[in-house]
Every structure is written in C-alpha cells, then in structure tokens.
Write a protein that holds these residues in place. Structure first.
Motif, PDB file in Angstrom:
ATOM      1  N   HIS A  47      -2.229   6.328 108.006  1.00 29.65           N
ATOM      2  CA  HIS A  47      -1.560   5.403 107.091  1.00 29.65           C
ATOM      3  C   HIS A  47      -0.546   6.145 106.227  1.00 29.65           C
ATOM      4  N   ARG A  48      -0.856   7.390 105.890  1.00 29.22           N
ATOM      5  CA  ARG A  48       0.065   8.173 105.055  1.00 29.22           C
ATOM      6  C   ARG A  48       1.193   8.784 105.869  1.00 29.22           C
ATOM      7  N   GLY A  49       1.131   8.597 107.197  1.00 32.31           N
ATOM      8  CA  GLY A  49       2.174   9.134 108.065  1.00 32.31           C
ATOM      9  C   GLY A  49       2.138  10.639 108.187  1.00 32.31           C
ATOM     10  N   PRO A 101      -2.033   0.579 116.373  1.00 31.52           N
ATOM     11  CA  PRO A 101      -2.227  -0.285 115.199  1.00 31.52           C
ATOM     12  C   PRO A 101      -3.169   0.405 114.212  1.00 31.52           C
ATOM     13  N   LEU A 102      -2.929   0.197 112.928  1.00 31.94           N
ATOM     14  CA  LEU A 102      -3.767   0.787 111.892  1.00 31.94           C
ATOM     15  C   LEU A 102      -4.504  -0.307 111.131  1.00 31.94           C
ATOM     16  N   PRO A 103      -5.822  -0.204 110.997  1.00 29.69           N
ATOM     17  CA  PRO A 103      -6.580  -1.230 110.278  1.00 29.69           C
ATOM     18  C   PRO A 103      -6.336  -1.119 108.782  1.00 29.69           C
ATOM     19  N   PRO A 104      -6.704  -2.154 108.008  1.00 28.57           N
ATOM     20  CA  PRO A 104      -6.550  -2.074 106.543  1.00 28.57           C
ATOM     21  C   PRO A 104      -7.351  -0.896 106.002  1.00 28.57           C
ATOM     22  N   LEU A 105      -6.812  -0.288 104.945  1.00 26.11           N
ATOM     23  CA  LEU A 105      -7.504   0.834 104.332  1.00 26.11           C
ATOM     24  C   LEU A 105      -8.766   0.361 103.622  1.00 26.11           C
ATOM     25  N   PRO A 106      -9.865   1.152 103.676  1.00 24.65           N
ATOM     26  CA  PRO A 106     -11.065   0.799 102.921  1.00 24.65           C
ATOM     27  C   PRO A 106     -10.838   1.022 101.435  1.00 24.65           C
ATOM     28  N   ARG A 107     -11.733   0.486 100.610  1.00 23.16           N
ATOM     29  CA  ARG A 107     -11.617   0.660  99.166  1.00 23.16           C
ATOM     30  C   ARG A 107     -11.682   2.136  98.810  1.00 23.16           C
ATOM     31  N   GLU A 108     -10.791   2.542  97.894  1.00 22.50           N
ATOM     32  CA  GLU A 108     -10.741   3.939  97.494  1.00 22.50           C
ATOM     33  C   GLU A 108     -11.962   4.329  96.666  1.00 22.50           C
ATOM     34  N   ASP A 109     -12.604   3.342  95.983  1.00 24.35           N
ATOM     35  CA  ASP A 109     -13.724   3.665  95.101  1.00 24.35           C
ATOM     36  C   ASP A 109     -15.060   3.580  95.817  1.00 24.35           C
ATOM     37  N   ALA A 110     -15.013   3.406  97.155  1.00 24.32           N
ATOM     38  CA  ALA A 110     -16.269   3.306  97.903  1.00 24.32           C
ATOM     39  C   ALA A 110     -17.019   4.640  97.815  1.00 24.32           C
ATOM     40  N   SER A 111     -18.317   4.570  97.569  1.00 24.29           N
ATOM     41  CA  SER A 111     -19.120   5.787  97.460  1.00 24.29           C
ATOM     42  C   SER A 111     -19.498   6.333  98.820  1.00 24.29           C
ATOM     43  N   ILE A 112     -19.325   5.525  99.851  1.00 23.37           N
ATOM     44  CA  ILE A 112     -19.623   5.951 101.213  1.00 23.37           C
ATOM     45  C   ILE A 112     -18.672   5.217 102.142  1.00 23.37           C
ATOM     46  N   ASP A 113     -18.267   5.852 103.192  1.00 24.55           N
ATOM     47  CA  ASP A 113     -17.353   5.263 104.167  1.00 24.55           C
ATOM     48  C   ASP A 113     -18.079   4.213 104.989  1.00 24.55           C
TER      49      ASP A 113
END
Length: 376
Positions: free
Chosen positions: A276-278, A337-349
C-alpha cells in the motif's frame, strides 16, 4: 532407591512413546491383497509393500522420531535392513475419515506421480489400525527450507538460490495439481534442499480432489491456511495461497507469524501494508539487500506473484501452472489488487488467515491445544 529400580524407571520413561508400537499384534491386513490385485488389473504401478516387521526393524521399534508430528500422524527415521538405505516412515492412524480403501487409492495415485521436485514414495505398509508410508532418504538427509531461512546461521541464502527454490516448489506443486492431488499443508518445513539448494516437496498425499468440493477434515498449518477453510471448501487455489505465503517468506526472511514493532503480525497482512505504501523492496530480507540493485526486477516480480497468490478471493489467484509460467518468462507482473488496510490501533493482526486459526482454536480440540505459534 536401588540402581536396578532407577534403571527400570529410566527404561520405562525412554520407551514410553514406543510402548504401543512394541505391543501391537501382528495384524497385517490380508484384505489389501485383493486391493493390490485390482490395482494390478487396471495396470497401476505400485511401490513396494513392506511388512510390519520390516518397518519396525528399520525404525528400531519406532525410536528415532524425525520430527514431533501431531495428532494421528508421526514420522520416524529409519534404515532398511535389506538395502541399507535411509528412509523416513510416516505413520497415520486409521480412522473413519481415512479408510483402508482411501489409503490404497492415495498410494495408487502417489506412486504414479514422479517429479524431480517431489520426494519419492518408496513403499507402504497397511495394518488394520495404522498405515505407513516409506519415503526416500531425501527427507532424512536434506535440509528443510525453514532451517536455512530462520536459523541462526550467518550463511544467508543468496538471491539466485531463493529464486530457484521458489521455481522448484512451483513446478512440484503444479505437477501435483496436474494429477488432481492437493497438498493442503505446503510450508517451509515441507520443502527440502540438497547441497545445491534444489528443492523437493514432501508430505503430500491423502488429498486427491479432482475438483473443488467440500471437505470436513481440516489440514494445514496456521498462517499458511487460506480463508476458504472457514467454509470448509478447498481447491487447487488453497495450495496457491500457501505457496504465496511461502514466496513472501523466501523473499523477506520473515516467518508467516512474527513480531513486528512489538505486535504479532501475519506475513500476508504485513506484505499488503508495505505494498500500500508503494515500497515493495521494504519486504526484502536485509541479508540480501546488497543484491537488490542487480536483481531488482526479479525481486519485484516475485513479490507481486506472492501477493497475487494470497488474494482473499480464491478466484483471483493464479493457477500453479500460470505461476510457473510467470516465474520462467520473467516478464513484468501487473500490480495485484490490494485489500483495505487493517486498523492501525489493532493489538493483533486479525488477518483472514489468523481468523481461521482463531476459529479452529475455539472449536477444534486438536488445534486448541497448540498455540505455540503465538510465542515470540
């Protein structure tokens, strides 16, 4: 406590795991003779049929475990007394889900598949309560890929070796799929390398599926498992997902479940975030960063192939034959294709693959007891 008592106690402790095998009655299944005769009449080739005595003698009464194994499957190192050849014996407990007929059907299919990137099946033994597969010494004498990728050795795999390993695995997996066999547990531990870093895939079989269908038997390793396991539906594309994770491991040198910035991460989610960040080259193992300038196109292509293979929608993933073609042609790969990014504040992936793990840990006793992959 007398020395004799201590000796007896130690002997009992050391041989506890083998007690069941030593006391097993001679129960070789005579019914398999008719199955072999039927196979011969259909002109199927068969590997050698070993007696239980031969298997027991080769493994010194199942003393030398090749790896820990789990559940109803175990592996033992051995040496055939008749030829002196080293082998690995895979023991599978019989069950309602794996009947004698199923076992012989798989042996028939596996014996007909020969490929330079697949570990060779040497023979089998059939009892009423256990089945045994005898593999060539490749599993015994060669180095598993995970030991070289994640071990403490300073001798890093060079880029050309990593690329060749991926190509070998892709070709071996494509061969299985062309014979309507799924692996369903492809991982770095099941890829064995010779001294020239050429790869062979092991531990395939018991997964012959001519087309996508429902299965009620969960197989696989946490982190490598595709999201469709939640619906208990598997196909060739399920193996493609595992291959994609393996590709990302080879390029990044990171385990499929690892810690990143003090957070437990899944390799697939981390890779999509970097994409996502290229900045694809941020995924490259630091041990081979000096080689980026010489092999940047190959590295970028391989990373893109890995991302195509781990798409959540199985229909988007390429077939293994297509993956082999992309690897060999070396043309530039279009962006996946790139999926939506997960929440940045998630404590676990909480990636979809980890969701599969959580589901199994909650509802399946066998997997619920095994949470070691969460340890740092």
């Amino acid at each position: 406590m007398s020395l004799i008592t201590i000796f007896r106690w130690l002997k009992k402790l050391l041989h506890y795991d083998n007690k069941e095998e030593e006391q097993r009655p001679r129960e070789e299944d005579e019914d398999c003779t008719s199955i072999l005769a039927d196979a011969a009449s259909q002109q199927f080739s068969f590997p050698r049929k070993f007696s239980y005595d031969e298997i027991q003698a080769a493994t010194s009464k199942f003393v030398r475990k090749h790896n820990p194994g789990n559940g109803k499957v175990a592996y033992f190192e051995g040496r055939l007394r008749s030829s002196g050849k080293r082998v690995v014996v895979k023991k599978v407990e019989a069950s309602r889900r794996l009947s004698k007929e199923d076992f012989m059907e798989e042996v028939t299919k596996m014996s007909s598949i020969q490929h330079r990137n697949l570990v060779e099946l040497q023979g089998f033994c059939l009892l009423r309560s256990s089945f045994f597969l005898v593999y060539s010494d490749y599993m015994y004498s060669r180095t598993p890929l995970d030991k070289l990728l994640f071990g403490n050795s300073d001798d890093a795999l060079r880029w050309t070796s990593r690329l060749q390993i991926v190509v070998d695995v892709a070709k071996g997996l494509a061969c299985l799929h062309s014979n309507n066999v799924l692996h369903l547990d492809l991982k770095s531990e099941n890829v064995h390398l010779d001294s020239n870093f050429r790869a062979k895939i092991s531990d395939f079989g018991f997964s012959s599926l001519a087309a996508e269908k429902t299965t009620m038997t969960v197989r696989g390793t946490p982190g490598y498992m595709a999201p469709e396991w939640l619906q208990m539906r598997v196909s060739e594309k399920t193996d493609v997902y595992s291959f994609g994770i393996l590709v990302l491991e080879v390029v990044s040198g990171k385990k499929t479940i690892h810690y990143e910035k003090q957070m437990l991460r899944h390799l697939g989610t981390w890779a999509f975030q970097v994409a996502h960040r290229g900045r694809l080259f941020e995924m490259v193992d630091t041990k081979i960063l000096p080689e980026v300038s010489s092999h940047s196109r190959q590295m970028k292509n391989l990373l893109k192939i890995g991302l195509w293979c781990i798409q959540a929608d199985a229909r988007i993933r390429p077939s293994m034959s297509s993956a082999v073609k992309m690897l060999e042609e070396g043309r530039s790969i279009i962006d996946p294709p790139l999926p939506p990014l997960p929440r940045e504040d998630a404590s676990i992936d909480m990636d979809f693959s980890l969701s599969v793990v959580m589901e199994m840990m909650q509802h399946r006793q066998d997997y619920g007891k095994k949470s070691s992959f969460f340890r740092k």
